[in-house]
Design an enzyme around this catalytic site. Structure first.
Site, mmCIF file in Angstrom:
data_model
loop_
_atom_site.group_PDB
_atom_site.id
_atom_site.type_symbol
_atom_site.label_atom_id
_atom_site.label_comp_id
_atom_site.label_asym_id
_atom_site.label_seq_id
_atom_site.Cartn_x
_atom_site.Cartn_y
_atom_site.Cartn_z
ATOM 1 N N SER A 124 0.841 -1.221 0.000
ATOM 2 C CA SER A 124 0.000 0.000 0.000
ATOM 3 C C SER A 124 0.861 1.251 0.000
ATOM 4 O O SER A 124 1.728 1.396 0.850
ATOM 5 C CB SER A 124 -0.859 0.025 1.277
ATOM 6 O OG SER A 124 -1.432 -1.229 1.477
ATOM 7 N N GLU A 177 -5.366 -4.399 14.987
ATOM 8 C CA GLU A 177 -5.077 -4.716 16.386
ATOM 9 C C GLU A 177 -5.946 -3.862 17.312
ATOM 10 O O GLU A 177 -6.308 -2.736 16.996
ATOM 11 C CB GLU A 177 -3.607 -4.427 16.728
ATOM 12 C CG GLU A 177 -2.601 -5.161 15.885
ATOM 13 C CD GLU A 177 -2.598 -4.695 14.454
ATOM 14 O OE1 GLU A 177 -2.556 -5.556 13.564
ATOM 15 O OE2 GLU A 177 -2.699 -3.481 14.218
ATOM 16 N N ASN A 185 -0.579 4.973 9.102
ATOM 17 C CA ASN A 185 -1.426 5.399 10.216
ATOM 18 C C ASN A 185 -0.716 5.086 11.519
ATOM 19 O O ASN A 185 0.172 4.256 11.564
ATOM 20 C CB ASN A 185 -2.774 4.656 10.185
ATOM 21 C CG ASN A 185 -2.565 3.137 10.213
ATOM 22 O OD1 ASN A 185 -2.247 2.569 9.182
ATOM 23 N ND2 ASN A 185 -2.689 2.524 11.385
ATOM 24 N N ARG A 236 0.150 -9.248 -4.465
ATOM 25 C CA ARG A 236 0.668 -10.008 -3.298
ATOM 26 C C ARG A 236 -0.520 -10.770 -2.731
ATOM 27 O O ARG A 236 -1.621 -10.237 -2.631
ATOM 28 C CB ARG A 236 1.213 -8.994 -2.287
ATOM 29 C CG ARG A 236 1.247 -9.467 -0.873
ATOM 30 C CD ARG A 236 1.601 -8.335 0.100
ATOM 31 N NE ARG A 236 3.015 -8.321 0.465
ATOM 32 C CZ ARG A 236 3.670 -7.186 0.740
ATOM 33 N NH1 ARG A 236 3.068 -6.025 0.653
ATOM 34 N NH2 ARG A 236 4.935 -7.237 1.094
ATOM 35 N N HIS A 260 -6.309 -3.534 -8.559
ATOM 36 C CA HIS A 260 -5.247 -3.224 -7.572
ATOM 37 C C HIS A 260 -4.140 -4.249 -7.712
ATOM 38 O O HIS A 260 -4.308 -5.404 -7.359
ATOM 39 C CB HIS A 260 -5.844 -3.285 -6.167
ATOM 40 C CG HIS A 260 -4.789 -3.173 -5.098
ATOM 41 N ND1 HIS A 260 -4.138 -1.979 -4.820
ATOM 42 C CD2 HIS A 260 -4.252 -4.097 -4.271
ATOM 43 C CE1 HIS A 260 -3.264 -2.194 -3.852
ATOM 44 N NE2 HIS A 260 -3.309 -3.457 -3.499
ATOM 45 N N HIS A 298 -2.085 -12.110 0.549
ATOM 46 C CA HIS A 298 -1.934 -11.933 1.994
ATOM 47 C C HIS A 298 -2.309 -13.227 2.705
ATOM 48 O O HIS A 298 -3.207 -13.948 2.261
ATOM 49 C CB HIS A 298 -2.835 -10.805 2.495
ATOM 50 C CG HIS A 298 -2.356 -9.437 2.126
ATOM 51 N ND1 HIS A 298 -2.691 -8.820 0.945
ATOM 52 C CD2 HIS A 298 -1.520 -8.581 2.775
ATOM 53 C CE1 HIS A 298 -2.123 -7.632 0.893
ATOM 54 N NE2 HIS A 298 -1.403 -7.464 1.982
HETATM 55 N N1 LIG Z 1 -2.015 -4.879 11.275
HETATM 56 C C1 LIG Z 1 -2.070 -3.678 10.702
HETATM 57 N N2 LIG Z 1 -1.957 -3.589 9.367
HETATM 58 C C2 LIG Z 1 -2.024 -2.374 8.822
HETATM 59 N N3 LIG Z 1 -1.941 -2.016 7.514
HETATM 60 C C3 LIG Z 1 -2.073 -0.677 7.485
HETATM 61 I I1 LIG Z 1 -2.021 0.390 5.719
HETATM 62 N N4 LIG Z 1 -2.235 -0.143 8.700
HETATM 63 C C4 LIG Z 1 -2.198 -1.200 9.570
HETATM 64 C C5 LIG Z 1 -2.326 -1.319 10.991
HETATM 65 O O1 LIG Z 1 -2.499 -0.348 11.743
HETATM 66 N N5 LIG Z 1 -2.239 -2.580 11.504
#
Ligand SMILES: Nc1nc2[nH]c(I)nc2c(=O)[nH]1
Length: 279
Positions: free
Chosen positions: A38, A201, A243, A100, A70, A102
């Site tokens: 990303s 989380e 973030n 990718r 994407h 996941h």
């Molecule tokens: N686990 C997790 N994956 C993420 N991917 C992204 I963009 N932000 C986060 C995040 O805050 N936690």
């Protein structure tokens, strides 16, 4: 050559995928591979000239991405602006894996590892793994790129099967991190923690990751890195903090701010990545 069949050798599938890519791109060997997470999408264009672009779903072992458009392609890029082949051996080609798989897609660890295994089979010696993630360090504002120095794999899984004991010392190459810092000396470093996802989380889990020594939380990268080391690739990992992880920021970040930060950082981190790959 079905990765879901336990009797299939995943490395035979990777070799078949590499042969298909050589055929589809006309490039016999790719020297470096990049997995663009990303926010990193713009790096491919800055790397050099796109020689070919292949829909990932056309290559054995790759699946059509869940989100159409994407990262649905695999690109072969002739790197320009490097040392001009002064290191001999002519052009350098990069394989950009836009798609990718996941771990949270539950398609199995073999598909998570397939991209880096294919890159190794295509001749790559180095893989750059990038991702978007949450940051635990308040000073790392959204948009900050962070070199991955090591990881905590909280997925309780491995991409490797059987008695495949692999040393992971210096998994995130200190040589490549030093090289990256010649391009941008201010690049911070951190330990990346992979949670299984797809949920984010809780604040308590973010605090736990911090207590365990983590600085970044995400849902990718660690399994790919282990598979890359096993396949003999040198690994460079770079995260984009998009973030602040849950609970770190007193003010809940708006999704718009996260998207905006990622987009704003795009040109800078793409240029950084292109410069690092050329170095
Ligand atoms: N686990 C997790 N994956 C993420 N991917 C992204 I963009 N932000 C986060 C995040 O805050 N936690």
């Amino acid at each position: 050559l079905d990765l879901d069949d336990p009797t299939t050798d995943p490395f035979a599938v990777a070799r078949a995928a590499a042969a298909q890519l050589a055929e589809a791109t006309g490039v016999a060997r790719h020297d470096v591979a990049l997995v663009l997470g990303s926010g990193w999408g713009g790096a491919a264009d800055l790397l050099g000239e796109t020689v070919a672009e292949v829909p990932a779903a056309q290559i054995v072992g790759f699946t059509a991405p869940a989100v159409q458009g994407h990262g649905a392609t695999i690109r072969s890029i002739r790197i320009t602006g490097g040392d001009g082949g002064a290191s001999g051996g002519g052009d350098t080609h990069a394989l950009v894996l836009g798609s990718r798989t996941h771990f949270y897609e539950n398609r199995g660890v073999r598909r998570v590892a397939h991209g880096v295994r294919t890159a190794a089979a295509a001749g790559a010696r180095t893989v750059v793994l990038t991702n978007g993630c949450g940051g635990l360090v308040p000073e790392w504002a959204p948009g900050t790129p962070v070199l991955i120095s090591d990881h905590l794999n909280l997925t309780a899984a491995s991409p490797l099967e059987g008695a495949t004991f692999v040393d992971l010392t210096d998994l995130y190459s200190s040589r490549l991190r030093t090289l990256a810092r010649t391009i941008d000396p201010d690049l911070p470093e951190g330990v990346y923690v992979q949670f299984r996802g797809p949920h984010y989380e809780t604040p308590a889990e973010v605090r736990m990751a911090g207590i365990l020594g983590g600085h970044l939380v995400g849902m990718s990268t660690t399994l790919e890195a282990i598979a890359a080391r096993h396949a003999g690739l040198e690994v460079l990992g770079i995260s984009l903090v998009t973030n602040q992880a849950a609970g770190i920021s007193p003010v809940p970040l708006s999704h718009a701010e996260v998207l905006e930060a990622g987009a704003a950082a795009g040109p800078r981190i793409s240029a950084l990545l292109a410069d690092i790959v050329r170095a």
